[in-house]
Design an enzyme around this catalytic site. Structure first.
Site, PDB file in Angstrom:
ATOM      1  CG  ASN A  10      -1.725   1.193   1.446  1.00 31.00           C
ATOM      2  OD1 ASN A  10      -1.822   2.032   0.546  1.00 31.00           O
ATOM      3  ND2 ASN A  10      -2.338   1.327   2.613  1.00 31.00           N
ATOM      4  CE  LYS A  12       0.038   3.060   4.775  1.00 30.65           C
ATOM      5  NZ  LYS A  12       0.079   3.107   6.200  1.00 30.65           N
ATOM      6  CG  HIS A  97      -5.779   1.457   5.391  1.00 31.09           C
ATOM      7  ND1 HIS A  97      -5.304   2.464   6.199  1.00 31.09           N
ATOM      8  CD2 HIS A  97      -4.746   0.594   5.212  1.00 31.09           C
ATOM      9  CE1 HIS A  97      -4.031   2.213   6.492  1.00 31.09           C
ATOM     10  NE2 HIS A  97      -3.670   1.084   5.898  1.00 31.09           N
ATOM     11  CD  GLU A  99      -2.715   5.244   6.946  1.00 31.08           C
ATOM     12  OE1 GLU A  99      -2.796   5.320   5.717  1.00 31.08           O
ATOM     13  OE2 GLU A  99      -1.675   4.882   7.541  1.00 31.08           O
ATOM     14  CD  GLU A 169      -3.131  -2.966   7.353  1.00 32.59           C
ATOM     15  OE1 GLU A 169      -2.036  -3.179   6.863  1.00 32.59           O
ATOM     16  OE2 GLU A 169      -3.781  -1.933   7.132  1.00 32.59           O
ATOM     17  N   GLY A 175       2.682   2.209  10.655  1.00 36.49           N
ATOM     18  CA  GLY A 175       3.588   3.353  10.489  1.00 36.49           C
ATOM     19  C   GLY A 175       4.322   3.750  11.755  1.00 36.49           C
ATOM     20  CB  SER A 212       5.582  -1.812  12.027  1.00 34.47           C
ATOM     21  OG  SER A 212       5.166  -0.487  12.292  1.00 34.47           O
TER      22      SER A 212
HETATM   23  P1  PGA Z   1       3.078   0.290   7.500  1.00 36.33           P
HETATM   24  O1  PGA Z   1       1.581   0.392   6.944  1.00 36.33           O
HETATM   25  O2  PGA Z   1       3.711  -0.939   6.876  1.00 36.33           O
HETATM   26  O3  PGA Z   1       3.747   1.550   7.057  1.00 36.33           O
HETATM   27  O4  PGA Z   1       2.990   0.149   8.985  1.00 36.33           O
HETATM   28  C1  PGA Z   1       0.790  -0.745   6.747  1.00 36.33           C
HETATM   29  C2  PGA Z   1      -0.553  -0.368   6.173  1.00 36.33           C
HETATM   30  O5  PGA Z   1      -1.087   0.682   6.518  1.00 36.33           O
HETATM   31  O6  PGA Z   1      -1.124  -1.120   5.366  1.00 36.33           O
END
Ligand code: PGA
Length: 250
Positions: A10, A12, A97, A99, A169, A175, A212
């Site tokens: 992803n 983003k 997701h 976010e 997740e 992140g 992560s």
């Molecule tokens: P990240 O994000 O690997 O940067 O922690 C994962 C995601 O949001 O799918």
């Protein structure tokens, strides 16, 4: 023989148009190193998706949309429908997701509407679920996941032959560099698998862990019995760590 694994990336809003296309070309140039047992998909931003997708599709990497709207067409300024993503060459769509849920206040009900649109458009959803730190500390992790899953499939009968991907997740792991303990991730994947058996019978869902994931820890997840793959954000936005994750998927 290695088991079939999934490496979904992803991107983003980390990469602009040029950066996304440059990285797509750089990844495609490494295609001789792609292992046969790893299915890959990349979710670029909507503007780069078509051009990056053509390069990636040529080397067997699928693309998907990061967010879809549930209506097909109409006066919905700024939105893109699932059918439009499909027509642009997508195979997948992320939905729910964290976010989107937390920064854009997307509700369980909206996630359910998007699931339906994705199904009707002929895309495969990558439905994301996960708890916040506060919810985990309050002992509500399982309850949050159950609620998110149940509402996503509310009065939605998922045809057994359609693809279904669900990603666990945890919000606190995304992140942050604070990845979930692989045994705890496995426990939640087993819970999701059991629930999906009831909510979408016969579908054989693919289950991913995200939050992560790095080259050093990717295999700790993939060796768990109920984790089929990973959904990676930050570490998949640079060629070196992208290829290093891939080479650690044994
Ligand atoms: P990240 O994000 O690997 O940067 O922690 C994962 C995601 O949001 O799918």
């Amino acid at each position: 023989m290695s088991k079939q694994s999934y490496f979904f990336a992803n991107w983003k809003m980390y990469l602009d148009f040029d950066e996304a296309n440059i990285l797509a070309n750089a990844i495609a140039a490494e295609h001789k190193k792609f292992p046969d047992h790893v299915k890959m998909a990349i979710f670029p931003n909507a503007l780069s998706l078509y051009s990056a997708g053509q390069v990636l599709n040529d080397v067997g990497i699928a693309v998907g949309g990061q967010n879809v709207f549930w209506e097909d067409k109409g006066g919905y300024t700024g939105e893109i429908s699932a059918t439009m993503y499909k027509a642009a060459g997508c195979e997948y769509a992320l939905v729910g997701h964290s976010e989107r849920r937390h920064q854009f206040h997307e509700t369980n009900h909206e996630v359910r509407q998007k699931m339906q649109a994705i199904l009707e458009a002929g895309l495969t959803p990558v439905l994301c679920v996960g708890e916040t730190k506060e919810e985990r500390v309050a002992g509500k992790t399982d309850e949050v996941i159950e609620t998110q899953l149940r509402s996503a499939f509310h009065e939605l009968s998922w045809p057994a032959e359609k693809g279904l991907i669900v990603a666990y997740e945890p919000v606190w792991a995304i992140g942050t560099g604070e990845a979930c303990d692989p045994n705890e991730a496995e426990r939640l994947h087993a819970l999701m698998k059991k629930m999906l058996n009831e909510l979408a019978p016969g579908t054989l869902p693919i289950l991913l862990y995200g939050g992560s994931v790095r080259p050093e820890n990717v295999f700790d997840y993939l060796k768990q019995p109920d984790i089929n793959g990973v959904l990676v954000g930050g570490a998949a936005t640079k060629l070196e760590s992208f290829m290093s994750i891939l080479s650690n998927i044994k």
